[in-house]
Design a protein around this motif. Structure first.
Motif, PDB file in Angstrom:
ATOM      1  N   PHE A 111       0.810  -1.231   0.000  1.00 32.48           N
ATOM      2  CA  PHE A 111       0.000   0.000   0.000  1.00 32.48           C
ATOM      3  C   PHE A 111       0.841   1.278   0.000  1.00 32.48           C
TER       4      PHE A 111
ATOM      5  N   SER B 201      -8.224  -9.481  -9.954  1.00 33.77           N
ATOM      6  CA  SER B 201      -7.348  -8.315  -9.711  1.00 33.77           C
ATOM      7  C   SER B 201      -6.325  -8.613  -8.617  1.00 33.77           C
ATOM      8  N   HIS B 202      -6.672  -9.485  -7.662  1.00 35.28           N
ATOM      9  CA  HIS B 202      -5.765  -9.787  -6.554  1.00 35.28           C
ATOM     10  C   HIS B 202      -4.868 -11.012  -6.826  1.00 35.28           C
TER      11      HIS B 202
ATOM     12  N   TRP C 144      -6.140 -10.098   6.935  1.00 41.45           N
ATOM     13  CA  TRP C 144      -7.230  -9.176   6.540  1.00 41.45           C
ATOM     14  C   TRP C 144      -8.461  -9.422   7.429  1.00 41.45           C
TER      15      TRP C 144
ATOM     16  N   THR D 139      -0.644   3.834  -2.447  1.00 45.91           N
ATOM     17  CA  THR D 139      -2.112   3.842  -2.529  1.00 45.91           C
ATOM     18  C   THR D 139      -2.715   5.122  -1.937  1.00 45.91           C
TER      19      THR D 139
HETATM   20  C1  HEM Z   1      -7.460  -3.149  -4.155  1.00 42.05           C
HETATM   21  C2  HEM Z   1     -11.152  -5.319  -1.902  1.00 42.05           C
HETATM   22  C3  HEM Z   1      -8.026  -8.253   0.358  1.00 42.05           C
HETATM   23  C4  HEM Z   1      -4.403  -5.484  -1.193  1.00 42.05           C
HETATM   24  C5  HEM Z   1      -8.727  -3.548  -3.794  1.00 42.05           C
HETATM   25  C6  HEM Z   1      -9.957  -3.031  -4.367  1.00 42.05           C
HETATM   26  C7  HEM Z   1     -10.989  -3.620  -3.723  1.00 42.05           C
HETATM   27  C8  HEM Z   1     -10.415  -4.523  -2.751  1.00 42.05           C
HETATM   28  C9  HEM Z   1     -12.487  -3.418  -3.961  1.00 42.05           C
HETATM   29  C10 HEM Z   1     -10.045  -2.045  -5.525  1.00 42.05           C
HETATM   30  C11 HEM Z   1     -10.459  -2.713  -6.819  1.00 42.05           C
HETATM   31  C12 HEM Z   1      -9.490  -3.741  -7.328  1.00 42.05           C
HETATM   32  O1  HEM Z   1      -8.274  -3.447  -7.411  1.00 42.05           O
HETATM   33  O2  HEM Z   1      -9.938  -4.853  -7.635  1.00 42.05           O
HETATM   34  C13 HEM Z   1     -10.613  -6.324  -1.121  1.00 42.05           C
HETATM   35  C14 HEM Z   1     -11.398  -7.268  -0.347  1.00 42.05           C
HETATM   36  C15 HEM Z   1     -10.515  -8.094   0.272  1.00 42.05           C
HETATM   37  C16 HEM Z   1      -9.184  -7.659  -0.095  1.00 42.05           C
HETATM   38  C17 HEM Z   1     -12.929  -7.301  -0.282  1.00 42.05           C
HETATM   39  C18 HEM Z   1     -10.788  -9.270   1.196  1.00 42.05           C
HETATM   40  C19 HEM Z   1     -11.530 -10.286   0.842  1.00 42.05           C
HETATM   41  C20 HEM Z   1      -6.768  -7.738   0.175  1.00 42.05           C
HETATM   42  C21 HEM Z   1      -5.584  -8.238   0.821  1.00 42.05           C
HETATM   43  C22 HEM Z   1      -4.567  -7.452   0.421  1.00 42.05           C
HETATM   44  C23 HEM Z   1      -5.108  -6.461  -0.517  1.00 42.05           C
HETATM   45  C24 HEM Z   1      -5.498  -9.431   1.782  1.00 42.05           C
HETATM   46  C25 HEM Z   1      -3.141  -7.628   0.888  1.00 42.05           C
HETATM   47  C26 HEM Z   1      -2.243  -6.671   0.959  1.00 42.05           C
HETATM   48  C27 HEM Z   1      -4.923  -4.634  -2.142  1.00 42.05           C
HETATM   49  C28 HEM Z   1      -4.100  -3.703  -2.914  1.00 42.05           C
HETATM   50  C29 HEM Z   1      -4.978  -3.013  -3.767  1.00 42.05           C
HETATM   51  C30 HEM Z   1      -6.322  -3.565  -3.507  1.00 42.05           C
HETATM   52  C31 HEM Z   1      -2.584  -3.525  -2.816  1.00 42.05           C
HETATM   53  C32 HEM Z   1      -4.615  -1.913  -4.781  1.00 42.05           C
HETATM   54  C33 HEM Z   1      -4.336  -0.619  -4.033  1.00 42.05           C
HETATM   55  C34 HEM Z   1      -3.923   0.491  -4.973  1.00 42.05           C
HETATM   56  O3  HEM Z   1      -4.693   0.841  -5.877  1.00 42.05           O
HETATM   57  O4  HEM Z   1      -2.811   1.021  -4.772  1.00 42.05           O
HETATM   58  N1  HEM Z   1      -9.037  -4.453  -2.819  1.00 42.05           N
HETATM   59  N2  HEM Z   1      -9.284  -6.595  -0.938  1.00 42.05           N
HETATM   60  N3  HEM Z   1      -6.451  -6.689  -0.642  1.00 42.05           N
HETATM   61  N4  HEM Z   1      -6.219  -4.533  -2.527  1.00 42.05           N
HETATM   62 FE1  HEM Z   1      -7.729  -5.593  -1.794  1.00 42.05          FE
END
Ligand code: HEM
Length: 130
Positions: free
Chosen positions: A39, A76-77, A92, A42
């Protein structure tokens, strides 16, 4: 009441509590350097809004909504995208439960167990895309 509906009501109380998402990210970022590294560039104000909708989608999925939105999150992830290793979802969920405990005054052990059960389904789907 079903577990998903209890979580929906608890989530409503959390969203009505100022700083719920700040609390979540404080716990989440503190939980591992691997999380903080992801992050560094971000916009966290925007990220909190994205997460607000993301959590709602997890709850709606458990209530029978189509899996389209969660499949997109899974992509995306995945390792080709943000490269979020599956074990990071445990941190998380633990961080989210800490935030729920602090912001939902009605959160008892049953409600917290309901959160784990309900979000676990969608999280497993997202992880399966890794
Ligand atoms: C971006 C939801 C878990 C890291 C996003 C976005 C959403 C989201 C809606 C923006 C849209 C996209 O990029 O698809 C979630 C949900 C999670 C989850 C609901 C749990 C089920 C995680 C975890 C990490 C993470 C475990 C670990 C570090 C990130 C990062 C971004 C992101 C790095 C992009 C940030 C940026 O734009 O710089 N997440 N996420 N997410 N998520 Fe998650």
């Amino acid at each position: 009441m079903t577990a998903a509906n209890r979580v929906m009501q608890s989530y409503g109380r959390c969203c009505a509590s100022p700083n719920f998402f700040d609390t979540f990210y404080q716990h989440f970022l503190a939980s591992s350097p691997a999380i903080r590294d992801k992050f560094t560039k971000t916009n966290m104000v925007a990220q909190k809004q994205l997460l607000r909708a993301g959590i709602l989608n997890l709850v709606l999925y458990a209530r029978g909504m189509s899996d389209t939105k969660l499949r997109a999150l899974g992509q995306s992830h995945s390792r080709e995208g943000l490269d979020i290793r599956p074990e990071l979802y445990d941190l998380w969920l633990d961080s989210l439960l800490l935030a729920v405990k602090e912001h939902d005054k009605d959160a008892d052990t049953d409600i917290l167990a309901a959160w784990r059960e309900v979000l676990g389904k969608g999280i497993n789907l997202i992880k399966s895309f890794y």
